[in-house]
Write an enzyme that holds these catalytic residues in place. Structure first.
Site, PDB file in Angstrom:
ATOM      1  N   TYR A 145     -88.219 -20.132 -28.691  1.00 26.05           N
ATOM      2  CA  TYR A 145     -87.412 -19.020 -29.182  1.00 26.05           C
ATOM      3  C   TYR A 145     -86.616 -18.362 -28.061  1.00 26.05           C
ATOM      4  O   TYR A 145     -85.409 -18.125 -28.191  1.00 26.05           O
ATOM      5  CB  TYR A 145     -88.322 -18.001 -29.862  1.00 26.05           C
ATOM      6  CG  TYR A 145     -87.600 -16.901 -30.589  1.00 26.05           C
ATOM      7  CD1 TYR A 145     -87.008 -17.138 -31.825  1.00 26.05           C
ATOM      8  CD2 TYR A 145     -87.514 -15.615 -30.056  1.00 26.05           C
ATOM      9  CE1 TYR A 145     -86.345 -16.133 -32.519  1.00 26.05           C
ATOM     10  CE2 TYR A 145     -86.858 -14.601 -30.733  1.00 26.05           C
ATOM     11  CZ  TYR A 145     -86.272 -14.861 -31.955  1.00 26.05           C
ATOM     12  OH  TYR A 145     -85.611 -13.859 -32.631  1.00 26.05           O
ATOM     13  N   LYS A 149     -82.494 -18.107 -27.737  1.00 27.79           N
ATOM     14  CA  LYS A 149     -81.729 -16.860 -27.699  1.00 27.79           C
ATOM     15  C   LYS A 149     -80.965 -16.719 -26.387  1.00 27.79           C
ATOM     16  O   LYS A 149     -79.847 -16.177 -26.359  1.00 27.79           O
ATOM     17  CB  LYS A 149     -82.652 -15.667 -27.935  1.00 27.79           C
ATOM     18  CG  LYS A 149     -83.255 -15.640 -29.343  1.00 27.79           C
ATOM     19  CD  LYS A 149     -82.188 -15.694 -30.432  1.00 27.79           C
ATOM     20  CE  LYS A 149     -82.764 -15.556 -31.830  1.00 27.79           C
ATOM     21  NZ  LYS A 149     -81.725 -15.600 -32.881  1.00 27.79           N
TER      22      LYS A 149
END
Length: 240
Positions: A145, A149
Site C-alpha cells: 500500500y 501511494k
C-alpha cells in the site's frame, strides 16, 4: 463551490471517501459517473444526477471501456483503492501486483483517456488522485500500500508537469485515518487508535466529508493555481 452543469468521473464511488465525493458533487449540481465494482453499492447511490458504472478496475480493457463511456467529463477523481496487509518479509508478488493494479495503474489508464479527451476538445480540466499519508510514512504491514501511494504521488507530479501546459491541473489529497464505516470499526480499539490520535494535533480522525471538501476545492476554480501538490488531510499528523 458549485458544480452546476459540470460532469465528473469518480472511481471507487461505492464506499467511503469515494461515496462522499460522489454524493457531494451531485448535491452541488454535477452529473457524476460513479465507477464501482459492487452493484449493491451503486444501487445504494441512487440519485438522479449519479450515473452508476459497474467495472472492475483491475481489468484494464474494461476500465478503458467504462471510462470512454463516461466521457466527455469536466473533472476526474481517482479514488478507488485496495490494501492487502502483509509484513514486508511475507509480501507476495501477487499481492503487490494486485495493489499496484488498482492504486496506480487504474488512475494512469483513466487519466490518460480523460486528458486526451480534454486536450482534443481544447479544454483544461482538473484531476484529483486520492492518495494517503502512507505515501510519506512506512506503516508496518503496509509495504504494498505504501509503495502504491508513493508511486501515485510521483505519477501525479509527472501528470501535473506534462498536462499543465494543456490547462489540466493534477493534485493528490492524502488523507490520514478516515472514519469510513469500515475504518471506524478498525480504529475503535484505543490501543490502536491512541498512538495515532496522540500525534494528531486536532485530536480526531477525518470524516469522509472532510476529505471530500478538500477534493472539491482542488477541482474547483478556487484552486486555479494549485497544481502538482500532495495535500494531507490528517489533522496535522504530518506536522509532528
Amino acid at each position: 463551490m458549485a458544480f452546476a452543469g459540470k460532469t465528473a468521473i469518480v472511481t471507487g464511488a461505492g464506499k467511503g471517501i469515494g461515496r462522499a465525493i460522489t454524493q457531494m458533487l451531485a448535491a452541488r449540481g454535477a452529473r457524476v459517473f460513479a465507477l464501482s465494482r459492487s452493484q449493491s453499492d451503486l444501487d445504494a447511490l441512487a440519485h438522479p444526477a449519479i450515473v452508476p458504472v459497474l467495472v472492475d478496475l483491475a481489468d484494464t480493457e474494461a476500465t478503458r471501456a467504462a471510462s470512454r463511456a463516461a466521457l466527455p467529463a469536466d473533472y476526474l477523481v481517482n479514488c478507488a483503492g485496495i490494501n492487502i496487509l502483509e509484513p514486508f518479509l511475507d509480501t507476495s508478488p501477487d499481492s503487490f501486483d494486485q495493489v499496484q493494479a488498482i492504486n496506480v495503474r487504474a488512475p494512469l489508464v483513466v487519466s490518460q483517456l480523460y486528458a486526451r479527451s480534454r486536450i482534443a476538445a481544447g479544454l483544461g480540466g482538473a484531476i484529483v488522485n486520492i492518495s494517503s499519508i502512507s505515501a510519506f510514512n512506512g506503516f508496518i504491514d503496509h509495504a504494498s500500500y505504501c509503495a502504491s501511494k508513493g508511486a501515485l504521488d510521483a505519477l501525479t507530479r509527472v501528470m501535473a508537469n506534462e498536462l499543465g501546459p494543456h490547462g489540466i491541473r493534477v493534485n493528490t489529497v492524502n488523507p490520514g485515518v478516515t472514519l469510513t464505516a469500515l475504518a471506524a470499526e478498525a480504529w475503535s480499539d484505543p490501543a490502536k487508535s491512541g498512538p495515532m490520535l496522540s500525534r494528531t494535533p486536532l485530536g480526531r480522525f477525518a470524516t469522509p466529508d472532510n476529505v471530500a471538501e478538500a477534493v472539491l476545492f482542488l477541482l474547483s476554480d478556487a484552486a486555479a493555481m494549485v497544481n502538482g501538490v500532495s495535500l494531507p488531510v490528517d489533522g496535522g499528523f504530518q506536522a509532528v
